[in-house]
Design an enzyme around this catalytic site. Structure first.
Site, PDB file in Angstrom:
ATOM      1  N   VAL A   1       0.240  -0.988  -0.071  1.00 26.46           N
ATOM      2  CA  VAL A   1       0.110  -0.064   0.127  1.00 26.46           C
ATOM      3  C   VAL A   1       0.544   0.852  -0.430  1.00 26.46           C
ATOM      4  O   VAL A   1       1.856   1.355   1.368  1.00 26.46           O
ATOM      5  CB  VAL A   1      -0.851   0.326   1.088  1.00 26.46           C
ATOM      6  CG1 VAL A   1      -1.410   1.089   1.294  1.00 26.46           C
ATOM      7  CG2 VAL A   1      -1.741  -0.797   1.711  1.00 26.46           C
TER       8      VAL A   1
ATOM      9  N   LYS B   1      -5.932   3.043   6.607  1.00 26.83           N
ATOM     10  CA  LYS B   1      -7.373   3.715   6.023  1.00 26.83           C
ATOM     11  C   LYS B   1      -8.548   2.255   5.607  1.00 26.83           C
ATOM     12  O   LYS B   1      -9.501   2.394   4.916  1.00 26.83           O
ATOM     13  CB  LYS B   1      -6.847   4.815   3.905  1.00 26.83           C
ATOM     14  CG  LYS B   1      -6.238   5.332   4.257  1.00 26.83           C
ATOM     15  CD  LYS B   1      -6.731   6.091   2.493  1.00 26.83           C
ATOM     16  CE  LYS B   1      -6.034   7.369   3.135  1.00 26.83           C
ATOM     17  NZ  LYS B   1      -5.792   8.371   1.718  1.00 26.83           N
ATOM     18  N   GLY B   2      -7.514   1.242   5.784  1.00 25.76           N
ATOM     19  CA  GLY B   2      -8.209  -0.036   5.545  1.00 25.76           C
ATOM     20  C   GLY B   2      -8.159  -1.022   4.486  1.00 25.76           C
ATOM     21  O   GLY B   2      -8.444  -1.683   4.206  1.00 25.76           O
TER      22      GLY B   2
ATOM     23  N   GLY C   1      -4.501  -2.545   3.122  1.00 25.30           N
ATOM     24  CA  GLY C   1      -4.243  -3.351   3.224  1.00 25.30           C
ATOM     25  C   GLY C   1      -5.132  -4.710   3.571  1.00 25.30           C
ATOM     26  O   GLY C   1      -4.982  -5.919   3.416  1.00 25.30           O
ATOM     27  N   SER C   2      -5.563  -4.266   4.745  1.00 25.15           N
ATOM     28  CA  SER C   2      -7.181  -5.091   5.174  1.00 25.15           C
ATOM     29  C   SER C   2      -8.487  -6.014   4.205  1.00 25.15           C
ATOM     30  O   SER C   2      -8.869  -7.255   4.835  1.00 25.15           O
ATOM     31  CB  SER C   2      -7.366  -4.301   6.486  1.00 25.15           C
ATOM     32  OG  SER C   2      -6.860  -4.547   7.225  1.00 25.15           O
TER      33      SER C   2
ATOM     34  N   ASN D   1       9.804  -6.226  10.286  1.00 21.10           N
ATOM     35  CA  ASN D   1       8.408  -5.626  10.344  1.00 21.10           C
ATOM     36  C   ASN D   1       7.745  -5.322  11.374  1.00 21.10           C
ATOM     37  O   ASN D   1       6.653  -5.978  10.928  1.00 21.10           O
ATOM     38  CB  ASN D   1       8.885  -5.633   9.441  1.00 21.10           C
ATOM     39  CG  ASN D   1       7.513  -4.515   8.407  1.00 21.10           C
ATOM     40  OD1 ASN D   1       7.306  -3.743   9.094  1.00 21.10           O
ATOM     41  ND2 ASN D   1       7.406  -4.620   6.616  1.00 21.10           N
TER      42      ASN D   1
ATOM     43  N   TYR E   1      -0.142  -8.634  10.441  1.00 20.31           N
ATOM     44  CA  TYR E   1      -0.902  -9.798  10.462  1.00 20.31           C
ATOM     45  C   TYR E   1      -0.873 -10.651  11.365  1.00 20.31           C
ATOM     46  O   TYR E   1      -2.226 -10.696  11.045  1.00 20.31           O
ATOM     47  CB  TYR E   1      -0.064 -10.301   9.425  1.00 20.31           C
ATOM     48  CG  TYR E   1       1.304 -10.066   8.199  1.00 20.31           C
ATOM     49  CD1 TYR E   1       0.595  -8.819   7.663  1.00 20.31           C
ATOM     50  CD2 TYR E   1       2.171 -10.003   8.188  1.00 20.31           C
ATOM     51  CE1 TYR E   1       0.555  -8.577   6.187  1.00 20.31           C
ATOM     52  CE2 TYR E   1       2.461  -9.622   6.737  1.00 20.31           C
ATOM     53  CZ  TYR E   1       2.193  -8.344   5.904  1.00 20.31           C
ATOM     54  OH  TYR E   1       2.169  -7.618   4.673  1.00 20.31           O
TER      55      TYR E   1
END
Length: 163
Positions: free
Chosen positions: A92, A99-100, A102-103, A129, A136
């Site tokens: 991203v 902002k959501g 990746g989810s 990371n 995750y």
């Protein structure tokens, strides 16, 4: 976290190759691995859309702008005797994090894995990371501490092939 309702996910097309390539370079810089990138747009196009395509990608757009991508392929589990979905990269762009997106990309890929009757959905993460690891874990991923990636590339790969 505010979820952008104008955000849309779609399969990548050949017209997206330049965007994906640019984000691969951005990801490599973020991971301090830019010296390892030999990818070109032509090679990426061949991998995604060539006669023997090796992978697939999805694109996340916000307001018509490409803001993220995920590149993935199928692997196979001998223990499950089922194919799996392996996420090679999810990225991203910096200005669009939090902002959501990746989810939503992970959720989309999980749905795809279920639709395709995959036994697993997996990926790797760099051990330093911690923001990604925490993210995750929050999505339900188990971080496997006892597994290490083994890789043979370049001259060592050629040497192994000739033994």
């Amino acid at each position: 976290m505010t979820v952008d309702t104008a955000f849309a996910i779609r399969p990548a097309t050949p017209a997206d190759v330049a965007h994906i390539h640019a984000m691969i370079v951005e990801l490599a810089v973020f991971e301090k691995l830019e010296h390892m990138v030999v990818a070109t747009e032509a090679l990426l196009h061949e991998g995604l859309f060539g006669a023997r395509a090796a992978c697939e990608a999805i694109i996340g757009e916000a307001g018509g702008e490409v803001v993220c991508f995920a590149l993935f392929f199928h692997n196979f589990s001998t223990f499950l005797t089922k194919k799996g979905l392996y996420l090679e990269d999810l990225y991203v762009r910096q200005a669009h994090r939090g902002k959501g997106y990746g989810s939503r990309m992970l959720q989309h890929l999980a749905r795809l894995a279920v639709e395709r009757q995959c036994g697993r959905f997996e990926w790797s993460v760099l051990d330093w990371n911690t923001p990604a690891i925490d993210f995750y874990k929050s999505m339900g991923a188990e971080i496997l501490p006892d597994w290490r990636i083994c890789r043979v590339t370049g001259a060592p790969l050629a040497a192994l092939a000739e033994q």
